[in-house]
Design an enzyme around this catalytic site. Sequence first.
Site, PDB file in Angstrom:
ATOM      1  N   GLN A 132       0.814  -1.217   0.000  1.00  0.00           N
ATOM      2  CA  GLN A 132       0.000   0.000   0.000  1.00  0.00           C
ATOM      3  C   GLN A 132       0.848   1.269   0.000  1.00  0.00           C
ATOM      4  O   GLN A 132       0.462   2.275  -0.604  1.00  0.00           O
ATOM      5  CB  GLN A 132      -0.978  -0.008   1.168  1.00  0.00           C
ATOM      6  CG  GLN A 132      -0.387  -0.142   2.543  1.00  0.00           C
ATOM      7  CD  GLN A 132      -1.449  -0.202   3.644  1.00  0.00           C
ATOM      8  OE1 GLN A 132      -2.641  -0.047   3.410  1.00  0.00           O
ATOM      9  NE2 GLN A 132      -1.000  -0.426   4.876  1.00  0.00           N
ATOM     10  N   ASP A 187      13.005  -9.012  -5.533  1.00  0.00           N
ATOM     11  CA  ASP A 187      12.754  -9.883  -4.390  1.00  0.00           C
ATOM     12  C   ASP A 187      13.777  -9.602  -3.294  1.00  0.00           C
ATOM     13  O   ASP A 187      14.956  -9.933  -3.427  1.00  0.00           O
ATOM     14  CB  ASP A 187      12.833 -11.346  -4.837  1.00  0.00           C
ATOM     15  CG  ASP A 187      12.525 -12.332  -3.723  1.00  0.00           C
ATOM     16  OD1 ASP A 187      12.256 -11.890  -2.586  1.00  0.00           O
ATOM     17  OD2 ASP A 187      12.567 -13.547  -3.990  1.00  0.00           O
ATOM     18  N   ALA A 228       8.666  -4.966   3.201  1.00  0.00           N
ATOM     19  CA  ALA A 228       8.987  -5.543   4.511  1.00  0.00           C
ATOM     20  C   ALA A 228       8.065  -6.724   4.782  1.00  0.00           C
ATOM     21  O   ALA A 228       7.031  -6.889   4.126  1.00  0.00           O
ATOM     22  CB  ALA A 228       8.821  -4.507   5.620  1.00  0.00           C
ATOM     23  N   THR A 254       5.677  -7.532   7.277  1.00  0.00           N
ATOM     24  CA  THR A 254       4.997  -6.704   8.275  1.00  0.00           C
ATOM     25  C   THR A 254       3.940  -7.449   9.089  1.00  0.00           C
ATOM     26  O   THR A 254       3.305  -6.835   9.951  1.00  0.00           O
ATOM     27  CB  THR A 254       4.314  -5.505   7.598  1.00  0.00           C
ATOM     28  OG1 THR A 254       3.375  -5.986   6.629  1.00  0.00           O
ATOM     29  CG2 THR A 254       5.346  -4.603   6.925  1.00  0.00           C
ATOM     30  N   THR A 310       9.641   1.609  11.767  1.00  0.00           N
ATOM     31  CA  THR A 310       8.400   1.426  12.512  1.00  0.00           C
ATOM     32  C   THR A 310       8.493   1.837  13.974  1.00  0.00           C
ATOM     33  O   THR A 310       9.584   1.854  14.559  1.00  0.00           O
ATOM     34  CB  THR A 310       7.991  -0.063  12.448  1.00  0.00           C
ATOM     35  OG1 THR A 310       6.864  -0.319  13.286  1.00  0.00           O
ATOM     36  CG2 THR A 310       9.131  -0.952  12.926  1.00  0.00           C
ATOM     37  N   ASP A 311       7.346   2.130  14.556  1.00  0.00           N
ATOM     38  CA  ASP A 311       7.243   2.384  15.991  1.00  0.00           C
ATOM     39  C   ASP A 311       7.605   1.153  16.817  1.00  0.00           C
ATOM     40  O   ASP A 311       7.940   1.267  17.998  1.00  0.00           O
ATOM     41  CB  ASP A 311       5.820   2.833  16.350  1.00  0.00           C
ATOM     42  CG  ASP A 311       4.764   1.812  15.940  1.00  0.00           C
ATOM     43  OD1 ASP A 311       4.705   1.480  14.739  1.00  0.00           O
ATOM     44  OD2 ASP A 311       3.994   1.351  16.802  1.00  0.00           O
ATOM     45  N   TYR A 348       9.317  -8.776  15.010  1.00  0.00           N
ATOM     46  CA  TYR A 348       9.164  -7.744  13.996  1.00  0.00           C
ATOM     47  C   TYR A 348       9.971  -6.508  14.357  1.00  0.00           C
ATOM     48  O   TYR A 348      10.747  -5.984  13.540  1.00  0.00           O
ATOM     49  CB  TYR A 348       7.689  -7.381  13.840  1.00  0.00           C
ATOM     50  CG  TYR A 348       7.445  -6.230  12.888  1.00  0.00           C
ATOM     51  CD1 TYR A 348       7.728  -6.357  11.540  1.00  0.00           C
ATOM     52  CD2 TYR A 348       6.929  -5.014  13.352  1.00  0.00           C
ATOM     53  CE1 TYR A 348       7.511  -5.304  10.656  1.00  0.00           C
ATOM     54  CE2 TYR A 348       6.703  -3.962  12.478  1.00  0.00           C
ATOM     55  CZ  TYR A 348       6.996  -4.109  11.135  1.00  0.00           C
ATOM     56  OH  TYR A 348       6.781  -3.055  10.264  1.00  0.00           O
ATOM     57  N   TRP A 396       0.989   2.771  12.278  1.00  0.00           N
ATOM     58  CA  TRP A 396      -0.461   2.668  12.083  1.00  0.00           C
ATOM     59  C   TRP A 396      -0.866   3.053  10.657  1.00  0.00           C
ATOM     60  O   TRP A 396      -1.814   3.817  10.436  1.00  0.00           O
ATOM     61  CB  TRP A 396      -1.203   3.527  13.093  1.00  0.00           C
ATOM     62  CG  TRP A 396      -1.150   3.035  14.518  1.00  0.00           C
ATOM     63  CD1 TRP A 396      -0.148   2.310  15.098  1.00  0.00           C
ATOM     64  CD2 TRP A 396      -2.127   3.234  15.541  1.00  0.00           C
ATOM     65  NE1 TRP A 396      -0.450   2.062  16.415  1.00  0.00           N
ATOM     66  CE2 TRP A 396      -1.650   2.616  16.723  1.00  0.00           C
ATOM     67  CE3 TRP A 396      -3.346   3.899  15.586  1.00  0.00           C
ATOM     68  CZ2 TRP A 396      -2.364   2.614  17.917  1.00  0.00           C
ATOM     69  CZ3 TRP A 396      -4.057   3.917  16.784  1.00  0.00           C
ATOM     70  CH2 TRP A 396      -3.579   3.277  17.936  1.00  0.00           C
TER      71      TRP A 396
END
Length: 279
Positions: free
Chosen positions: A11, A34, A58, A60, A99-100, A123, A147
């Site tokens: 996305q 890849d 990633a 995720t 990421t958080d 993760y 988020w």
Amino acid sequence: MRILVSGGQGQLAKAIQAFWTGHDLVVPPEADFDLADPASVRRILDAVAPQVVVNAGAFTQVDLCESEPEKARLVNGTAVGWLAEGCARHGALLVQVSTDYVFDGAARRPYREEDPPGPATVYGRTKLLGEEEARKAPEHLVVRTAWLYEAWGRNFLRTMLGLAGQGKPIRVVDDQWGTPTTCRALARQLQTAVDAGVRGTLHATCAGETTWFGFTEEIFRQYGMQADLSPCSTADFPRPAKRPAYSVLDGGRRAALGIDRMPAWEDALAEIVAEAEGA
């Protein structure tokens, strides 16, 4: 500039394609680019010879990472090192989306870029490894976000709308705090940071904070939907991967650099709602 983007079916990659302007974007299919295959990474980098690489790819699925740690380490960590090597070879900037989850979620205030990480999940640990690998590139920008959702793809917004459409009772956790962030808002911020020549580490989420329950309430309010919605606790829904109780990221560095273009999270949601109403 020629920009190479990984994670072509994701996305965020789609948002970059839709909202970046003025650059030559190359977004190969994930089968061709890849991240789990060093030969594939090298082949694409050498063929494209980019000036910027945006790693939007990633592993995720945070719960699945717990049962597949080797895959998580390969895709989220080791592969970033291959990208960094390629960027060094071509004199390119590596933009690593992080990421958080690199933080433990125990904070009482928004996390700043300089706060020490302390990931509590596979993760988070593998994404932190990715940050460390990215910083081996002479030119790098590590951008932490959280988020993420969009009008497309598999995400929280689309799940909630689907459940509401089925008329099912919906229970959503009300003790995890963060900032809902659209991929398009992040994509625009990434371009602004790249165009401004920002380097180092940058936090990029929408402004404000809420819980998943609060986010869901606002989704249904803005879409004008009625739903059987009630709050619950994290303990009511045990998951393999621990969720951060607090993962709000501080946006002060963006403001200090004069490049902040992240909207309030409610306004970012409203853009998607308006787009749906106009379709």
